[in-house]
Design an enzyme around this catalytic site. Structure first.
Site, PDB file in Angstrom:
ATOM      1  N   ASN A 114       0.800  -1.240   0.000  1.00  0.00           N
ATOM      2  CA  ASN A 114       0.000   0.000   0.000  1.00  0.00           C
ATOM      3  C   ASN A 114       0.826   1.279   0.000  1.00  0.00           C
ATOM      4  O   ASN A 114       0.326   2.331  -0.399  1.00  0.00           O
ATOM      5  CB  ASN A 114      -1.025  -0.022   1.139  1.00  0.00           C
ATOM      6  CG  ASN A 114      -0.394   0.033   2.490  1.00  0.00           C
ATOM      7  OD1 ASN A 114       0.707  -0.465   2.697  1.00  0.00           O
ATOM      8  ND2 ASN A 114      -1.078   0.630   3.452  1.00  0.00           N
ATOM      9  N   GLY A 140       2.707  -5.215   7.443  1.00  0.00           N
ATOM     10  CA  GLY A 140       1.670  -5.926   6.703  1.00  0.00           C
ATOM     11  C   GLY A 140       0.514  -6.248   7.619  1.00  0.00           C
ATOM     12  O   GLY A 140       0.307  -5.565   8.634  1.00  0.00           O
ATOM     13  N   SER A 141      -0.207  -7.298   7.294  1.00  0.00           N
ATOM     14  CA  SER A 141      -1.402  -7.615   8.064  1.00  0.00           C
ATOM     15  C   SER A 141      -1.027  -8.210   9.432  1.00  0.00           C
ATOM     16  O   SER A 141       0.080  -8.739   9.614  1.00  0.00           O
ATOM     17  CB  SER A 141      -2.258  -8.617   7.291  1.00  0.00           C
ATOM     18  OG  SER A 141      -1.518  -9.797   7.115  1.00  0.00           O
ATOM     19  N   GLY A 170       1.971 -10.761  10.360  1.00  0.00           N
ATOM     20  CA  GLY A 170       2.915 -10.187  11.319  1.00  0.00           C
ATOM     21  C   GLY A 170       3.107 -11.079  12.543  1.00  0.00           C
ATOM     22  O   GLY A 170       4.232 -11.246  13.036  1.00  0.00           O
ATOM     23  N   GLU A 215       4.885  -4.073  12.151  1.00  0.00           N
ATOM     24  CA  GLU A 215       3.856  -3.026  12.121  1.00  0.00           C
ATOM     25  C   GLU A 215       2.677  -3.594  11.351  1.00  0.00           C
ATOM     26  O   GLU A 215       2.834  -4.025  10.204  1.00  0.00           O
ATOM     27  CB  GLU A 215       4.390  -1.758  11.463  1.00  0.00           C
ATOM     28  CG  GLU A 215       5.344  -0.963  12.348  1.00  0.00           C
ATOM     29  CD  GLU A 215       4.773  -0.591  13.700  1.00  0.00           C
ATOM     30  OE1 GLU A 215       3.542  -0.383  13.810  1.00  0.00           O
ATOM     31  OE2 GLU A 215       5.551  -0.542  14.665  1.00  0.00           O
ATOM     32  N   CYS A 244      -2.833   1.932   6.500  1.00  0.00           N
ATOM     33  CA  CYS A 244      -2.974   1.312   7.820  1.00  0.00           C
ATOM     34  C   CYS A 244      -3.562   2.319   8.806  1.00  0.00           C
ATOM     35  O   CYS A 244      -4.217   1.947   9.762  1.00  0.00           O
ATOM     36  CB  CYS A 244      -1.633   0.801   8.301  1.00  0.00           C
ATOM     37  SG  CYS A 244      -0.365   2.057   8.231  1.00  0.00           S
ATOM     38  N   GLU A 255       8.792   2.976  14.177  1.00  0.00           N
ATOM     39  CA  GLU A 255       9.578   3.234  12.976  1.00  0.00           C
ATOM     40  C   GLU A 255       9.726   4.739  12.802  1.00  0.00           C
ATOM     41  O   GLU A 255       9.113   5.532  13.500  1.00  0.00           O
ATOM     42  CB  GLU A 255       8.873   2.650  11.758  1.00  0.00           C
ATOM     43  CG  GLU A 255       8.683   1.149  11.863  1.00  0.00           C
ATOM     44  CD  GLU A 255       8.450   0.513  10.518  1.00  0.00           C
ATOM     45  OE1 GLU A 255       9.430   0.063   9.904  1.00  0.00           O
ATOM     46  OE2 GLU A 255       7.302   0.475  10.070  1.00  0.00           O
TER      47      GLU A 255
HETATM   48  P1  NAD Z   1       0.338  -9.074   4.044  1.00  0.00           P
HETATM   49  O1  NAD Z   1       0.463  -9.431   5.474  1.00  0.00           O
HETATM   50  O2  NAD Z   1      -0.497  -9.921   3.179  1.00  0.00           O
HETATM   51  O3  NAD Z   1       1.777  -9.039   3.355  1.00  0.00           O
HETATM   52  C1  NAD Z   1       2.828  -8.230   3.853  1.00  0.00           C
HETATM   53  C2  NAD Z   1       4.148  -8.800   3.371  1.00  0.00           C
HETATM   54  O4  NAD Z   1       4.372 -10.060   4.016  1.00  0.00           O
HETATM   55  C3  NAD Z   1       4.206  -9.078   1.864  1.00  0.00           C
HETATM   56  O5  NAD Z   1       5.490  -8.771   1.390  1.00  0.00           O
HETATM   57  C4  NAD Z   1       3.959 -10.575   1.801  1.00  0.00           C
HETATM   58  O6  NAD Z   1       4.464 -11.186   0.634  1.00  0.00           O
HETATM   59  C5  NAD Z   1       4.730 -11.027   3.032  1.00  0.00           C
HETATM   60  N1  NAD Z   1       4.361 -12.362   3.527  1.00  0.00           N
HETATM   61  C6  NAD Z   1       3.196 -13.026   3.367  1.00  0.00           C
HETATM   62  N2  NAD Z   1       3.274 -14.254   3.946  1.00  0.00           N
HETATM   63  C7  NAD Z   1       4.501 -14.343   4.495  1.00  0.00           C
HETATM   64  C8  NAD Z   1       5.176 -15.354   5.232  1.00  0.00           C
HETATM   65  N3  NAD Z   1       4.595 -16.514   5.528  1.00  0.00           N
HETATM   66  N4  NAD Z   1       6.434 -15.117   5.632  1.00  0.00           N
HETATM   67  C9  NAD Z   1       7.046 -13.938   5.350  1.00  0.00           C
HETATM   68  N5  NAD Z   1       6.466 -12.955   4.656  1.00  0.00           N
HETATM   69  C10 NAD Z   1       5.204 -13.141   4.224  1.00  0.00           C
HETATM   70  O7  NAD Z   1      -0.139  -7.541   3.998  1.00  0.00           O
HETATM   71  P2  NAD Z   1      -0.511  -6.663   2.717  1.00  0.00           P
HETATM   72  O8  NAD Z   1      -1.838  -7.119   2.198  1.00  0.00           O
HETATM   73  O9  NAD Z   1       0.647  -6.610   1.781  1.00  0.00           O
HETATM   74  O10 NAD Z   1      -0.646  -5.212   3.352  1.00  0.00           O
HETATM   75  C11 NAD Z   1      -1.824  -4.720   3.925  1.00  0.00           C
HETATM   76  C12 NAD Z   1      -1.725  -4.790   5.444  1.00  0.00           C
HETATM   77  O11 NAD Z   1      -0.586  -4.056   5.862  1.00  0.00           O
HETATM   78  C13 NAD Z   1      -2.901  -4.157   6.160  1.00  0.00           C
HETATM   79  O12 NAD Z   1      -3.285  -4.993   7.222  1.00  0.00           O
HETATM   80  C14 NAD Z   1      -2.333  -2.844   6.698  1.00  0.00           C
HETATM   81  O13 NAD Z   1      -2.973  -2.346   7.843  1.00  0.00           O
HETATM   82  C15 NAD Z   1      -0.933  -3.237   6.979  1.00  0.00           C
HETATM   83  N6  NAD Z   1      -0.063  -2.064   7.035  1.00  0.00           N
HETATM   84  C16 NAD Z   1       0.405  -1.673   8.259  1.00  0.00           C
HETATM   85  C17 NAD Z   1       1.208  -0.535   8.361  1.00  0.00           C
HETATM   86  C18 NAD Z   1       1.747  -0.084   9.701  1.00  0.00           C
HETATM   87  O14 NAD Z   1       2.722   0.650   9.729  1.00  0.00           O
HETATM   88  N7  NAD Z   1       1.161  -0.502  10.799  1.00  0.00           N
HETATM   89  C19 NAD Z   1       1.526   0.201   7.215  1.00  0.00           C
HETATM   90  C20 NAD Z   1       1.024  -0.232   5.984  1.00  0.00           C
HETATM   91  C21 NAD Z   1       0.239  -1.377   5.904  1.00  0.00           C
END
Ligand code: NAD
Length: 480
Positions: free
Chosen positions: A149, A225-226, A230, A247, A281, A458
């Protein structure tokens, strides 16, 4: 365009599969092809990063800073091109995407300057003739896992502090965002960052995540990520005692008290909820309104929602574009259907024809369900916001905190006491008064409480704490 990995200073096209990237604003248009890695690329990246670590960490901070300044200059030169590619890859409106790339430039410059700032302190010793001080040392090889995102700003807000502290990096971007990652890495290569200092590995998390987290000898992992992913990443790292930060998701609330200035509050709530099609996020996902101002607030919000422009991401007048991918579209639409079935729709985008050639979702405001409803508890990550009524300030705070997440929260009021109480009592890492939930500046710490974060921060100076360890040094220079 085809994505490539950058490992040990070489561009390589991995061959463990491919994904055709379609433009979310027009799914008939192919933007490029992702070449996917298997675990062998991860292992090669780790070896390259390990080899580069000795010489990179031995450079002076000033020299590492010079490298970051060069990258910042190259990125600024290519700002328009990179923003355009990212808009076409994941649908963020071009005006926002340009701002995001500029944030990346500013982050690089901010961390470049850290190369010549003090990185420790002198602590008086109880003994005579002893100099006792602290200094930061790098962690070693750091794994950086990013979401789609913010395909430019999030990688840079991790990579820049990691590099200035003397670490070397393996970067795994999200699938949707990997064309942009490949282009962004070209900037690092053009700026002549030494081979192996940054290594880009493109692939599916489900396929190469295990190799990255369990088979390499990483010294640190920074993930965004999600929450589900996470927590998995955190578990892997904790088992191996690898320093990590995660995060994760949010369910951010904006609270509107009866004395709020609606002329100022409504545009900020609109921006928080609908910019980037709600895929931040820190996006505003819940609005809690004091009952006394509910009707005028809904009236003003309805008017604002009906005026926003939903348009293809490259249209400079787009207020919001499509959501990023078919998967995102399906998920968000399932919540839209839920809202239509179980809630009252109090405002909905209008004034444009239904767009069928992209993943466009009209901005929607739902009300009439209680605080435990999935619309108010689950992260939707789309242009759908839900409104709750509160009797008074006390109930507003209670509702604001009624979530497993704790990333960001805003209050709209003119009452100083309530403003201070909110900043104190709202359970979120970023708390704001008369400001939208999104938009925290890069020089300030960024992160969440509860299930939004592993409780590190961060950006700003906080990132330096994550990407380094503190050594306590003592030397006796007693005279003979
Ligand atoms: P996601 O969790 O699907 O993926 C995030 C990353 O993790 C990607 O690079 C993905 O390929 C990788 N990943 C997936 N499975 C994995 C595994 N088993 N081992 C290691 N890496 C793996 O999230 P997304 O759909 O890319 O992003 C959206 C999410 O990110 C939303 O929940 C959003 O709230 C969150 N987000 C949080 C922040 C913050 O700073 N808190 C900022 C931006 C986005």
């Amino acid at each position: 365009m085809e994505s490539r990995n950058w490992i040990g200073g070489d561009w390589v096209a991995p061959s463990a599969g491919e994904i055709v990237v379609k433009n979310p604003s027009n799914v008939g248009e192919q933007v490029g092809v992702l070449r996917l890695s298997d675990s062998s690329s991860v292992m090669e990246a780790e070896q390259a990063a390990r080899r580069a670590f000795a010489s990179w960490s031995a450079l002076t901070g000033a020299a590492r800073g010079e490298a970051l300044y060069k990258i910042a200059a190259k990125l600024e030169e290519r700002l328009g091109e990179i923003a355009t590619l990212a808009s076409m890859e994941m649908g963020k409106p071009i005006t926002e995407m340009r701002g995001e790339v500029m944030r990346g430039v500013n982050l690089l410059r901010y961390y470049a300057a850290e190369g010549v700032r003090a990185n420790g302190s002198v602590i008086p010793s109880n003994e005579a003739d002893v100099l006792q001080y602290t200094k930061r040392v790098p962690l070693g090889v750091v794994g950086i896992i990013t979401p789609w995102n913010f395909p430019v700003a999030i990688p840079i807000w991790k990579i820049a502090p990691a590099l200035i502290c003397g670490n070397t990096v393996i970067w795994k971007p999200a699938e949707f965002g990997s064309l942009t990652a490949s282009r962004l890495t070209e900037v690092f290569a053009e700026a002549q960052l030494p081979a192996g200092v940054l290594n880009l590995v493109i692939g599916k998390g489900s396929r190469i995540g295990d190799a990255l987290l369990n088979q390499t000898e990483l010294n640190g992992v920074s993930f965004t990520g999600s929450t589900a992913t996470g927590l998995h990443v955190a578990g892997c790292c904790a088992k191996r005692n690898i320093k990590y930060q995660t995060e994760m998701g949010g369910k951010n609330a904006a609270v509107v008290l009866k004395d709020a200035n609606l002329e100022k509050a409504v545009p900020m709530i609109m921006s928080g909820a609908f910019r980037s099609a709600g895929q931040k996020c820190t996006a505003t996902s819940r609005v809690i309104v004091e009952r006394a101002i509910y009707e005028p607030f809904i009236h003003a919000l309805r008017k604002a929602v009906s005026a926003v422009k939903l348009a293809p991401a490259l249209d400079p007048s787009a207020y919001l574009g499509p959501v990023a991918s078919a998967g995102q579209y399906e998920t968000v639409m399932s919540y839209v259907r839920l809202a239509r079935e179980q809630a009252d729709i109090v405002a909905e985008g209008e004034g444009f024809a239904e767009v069928n050639d992209g993943y466009f979702i009209r901005p929607l405001v739902a009300a009439g369900v209680d605080a435990d409803h999935p619309l108010l508890q689950e992260e939707i990550f789309g242009p759908l916001v839900s409104v709750l009524q509160a009797e008074d300030f006390e109930e507003s705070i209670e509702l604001c905190n009624k979530t497993v997440f704790g990333l960001s929260a805003s209050l709209f009021t003119q009452d100083l006491s309530n403003a201070h109480r909110f900043l104190q009592e709202a359970q979120a890492g970023m708390v704001r008064v008369n400001q939208e939930t999104a938009g925290v500046e890069y020089q300030a710490p960024f992160g969440g409480m509860k299930l939004s974060s592993s409780h590190t921060r961060e950006q700003g100076q906080s990132a330096l704490d994550f990407y380094s360890e503190v050594k306590t040094c003592a030397i006796s220079f007693a005279r003979s």
